[in-house]
Design a protein around this motif. Structure first.
Motif, mmCIF file in Angstrom:
data_model
loop_
_atom_site.group_PDB
_atom_site.id
_atom_site.type_symbol
_atom_site.label_atom_id
_atom_site.label_comp_id
_atom_site.label_asym_id
_atom_site.label_seq_id
_atom_site.Cartn_x
_atom_site.Cartn_y
_atom_site.Cartn_z
ATOM 1 N N LYS A 71 -11.501 99.685 5.884
ATOM 2 C CA LYS A 71 -10.163 100.951 5.405
ATOM 3 C C LYS A 71 -11.725 101.374 5.054
ATOM 4 N N SER A 72 -12.597 101.554 4.227
ATOM 5 C CA SER A 72 -13.826 102.071 3.369
ATOM 6 C C SER A 72 -14.139 103.310 4.654
ATOM 7 N N ASP A 73 -14.353 102.923 6.018
ATOM 8 C CA ASP A 73 -15.629 103.537 6.388
ATOM 9 C C ASP A 73 -13.483 104.382 7.110
ATOM 10 N N GLN A 74 -12.441 104.172 6.971
ATOM 11 C CA GLN A 74 -11.829 105.516 7.570
ATOM 12 C C GLN A 74 -11.303 106.488 6.576
ATOM 13 N N TYR A 75 -11.043 105.601 5.823
ATOM 14 C CA TYR A 75 -11.183 106.712 4.257
ATOM 15 C C TYR A 75 -12.271 108.078 4.116
ATOM 16 N N ALA A 76 -13.693 107.017 4.488
ATOM 17 C CA ALA A 76 -14.764 107.847 4.454
ATOM 18 C C ALA A 76 -14.685 109.224 5.920
ATOM 19 N N ARG A 104 -8.403 107.064 -10.117
ATOM 20 C CA ARG A 104 -7.133 107.581 -10.680
ATOM 21 C C ARG A 104 -6.111 108.760 -10.014
ATOM 22 N N ARG A 105 -5.993 109.559 -8.716
ATOM 23 C CA ARG A 105 -5.039 110.191 -8.171
ATOM 24 C C ARG A 105 -5.835 110.360 -6.310
ATOM 25 N N GLU A 106 -4.592 110.833 -6.128
ATOM 26 C CA GLU A 106 -4.430 110.947 -4.849
ATOM 27 C C GLU A 106 -4.972 112.678 -4.739
ATOM 28 N N PRO A 107 -5.583 112.324 -3.251
ATOM 29 C CA PRO A 107 -6.258 113.726 -2.989
ATOM 30 C C PRO A 107 -5.465 114.707 -3.489
ATOM 31 N N PRO A 108 -5.958 116.325 -3.515
ATOM 32 C CA PRO A 108 -4.930 117.451 -3.379
ATOM 33 C C PRO A 108 -4.725 117.420 -1.787
ATOM 34 N N GLY A 109 -3.172 117.623 -1.562
ATOM 35 C CA GLY A 109 -2.831 118.178 -0.399
ATOM 36 C C GLY A 109 -3.804 119.064 0.343
ATOM 37 N N ARG A 126 -3.636 112.803 5.385
ATOM 38 C CA ARG A 126 -3.297 112.364 3.648
ATOM 39 C C ARG A 126 -3.206 110.844 3.993
ATOM 40 N N LYS A 127 -2.232 109.820 5.068
ATOM 41 C CA LYS A 127 -2.943 108.890 5.405
ATOM 42 C C LYS A 127 -4.191 107.524 5.352
ATOM 43 N N ALA A 128 -5.108 109.153 5.949
ATOM 44 C CA ALA A 128 -6.334 108.185 5.966
ATOM 45 C C ALA A 128 -7.034 108.300 4.374
ATOM 46 N N LEU A 129 -6.344 109.222 3.270
ATOM 47 C CA LEU A 129 -7.168 108.771 2.200
ATOM 48 C C LEU A 129 -6.008 108.904 1.248
ATOM 49 N N ALA A 130 -5.392 108.197 1.483
ATOM 50 C CA ALA A 130 -4.856 106.593 0.462
ATOM 51 C C ALA A 130 -5.438 106.181 0.069
ATOM 52 N N ARG A 131 -5.219 106.105 -1.349
ATOM 53 C CA ARG A 131 -6.057 105.281 -2.251
ATOM 54 C C ARG A 131 -5.766 103.319 -2.080
ATOM 55 N N GLU A 132 -4.849 103.735 -1.867
ATOM 56 C CA GLU A 132 -4.619 101.808 -1.615
ATOM 57 C C GLU A 132 -5.064 101.663 0.263
ATOM 58 N N PRO A 133 -6.324 100.136 -0.045
ATOM 59 C CA PRO A 133 -6.104 100.921 2.008
ATOM 60 C C PRO A 133 -5.713 99.953 3.290
ATOM 61 N N GLU A 134 -4.747 99.663 1.962
ATOM 62 C CA GLU A 134 -3.440 98.983 2.663
ATOM 63 C C GLU A 134 -2.032 100.208 2.846
#
Length: 183
Positions: A71-76, A104-109, A126-134
């Motif tokens: 999910k780290s790759d998914q975030y990238a 510390r924070r979610e990315p800006p929309g 936004r879901k792909a960039l969620a702070r928590e992998p889950e």
């Protein structure tokens, strides 16, 4: 853009199914091959044992904390999509400022950056960039499918958003010449 994301997601899914995490997904590591296909390069960081690796704008929050997974790759890849749509990555500043913002924070929309892509596409990013992998998609394949569906629905609804931003000389910003990186 969707075609590129699907191809990169397919390569990443192949790696993930074999327990390999790329750790450095970014546009500079996406090359266009002889047939116009996208080739994902630079698996060198993935082969380093105990490496969190990555390039600051694209690394996932959990990488900052020393945890790495598919999910780290998914975030990238989500950061790449965000950047292709808005022209810049979600977080800006020095590398220490960017790392702190990621944790510390979610990315800006996208809408906060003046990019109107519709609620469904905004939700996918936004879901792909969620702070928590889950909180992200179950896999990069699911991300690519959701992105494709959101774009299709946007087109059916008559969205005027140009999905492929124009780069130098009017070329799509995510396309490249044979053997060149996607920018």
């Amino acid at each position: 853009m969707v075609t590129y994301v699907k191809q990169v997601a397919e390569a990443l899914q192949y790696a993930h199914d074999r327990k390999v995490v790329h750790r450095d997904v970014k546009p500079e590591n996406m090359l266009v091959g002889e047939q116009g296909e996208v080739l994902l390069s630079d698996f060198g960081v993935a082969l380093l044992v105990n490496s969190t690796g990555g390039t600051v704008p694209y690394i996932a929050p959990e990488q900052v904390e020393g945890r790495v997974g598919p999910k780290s790759d998914q975030y990238a890849l989500g950061v790449c999509v965000y950047e292709w749509l808005s022209g810049e990555p979600p977080f800006r500043g020095s590398w220490t400022e960017v790392l702190a913002q990621k944790v510390r924070r979610e990315p800006p929309g996208l809408w906060e950056r003046g990019i109107e892509v519709g609620a469904e596409l905004e939700g996918v990013v936004r879901k792909a960039l969620a702070r928590e992998p889950e909180q992200r998609f179950g896999s990069v394949k699911e991300l690519a499918e959701a992105l494709e569906e959101a774009v299709r629905r946007g087109e059916e609804a008559g969205s005027t958003m140009a999905i492929e931003r124009k780069g130098p000389a009017g070329r799509p910003a995510v396309a490249g010449a044979r053997g060149r990186q996607i920018v």
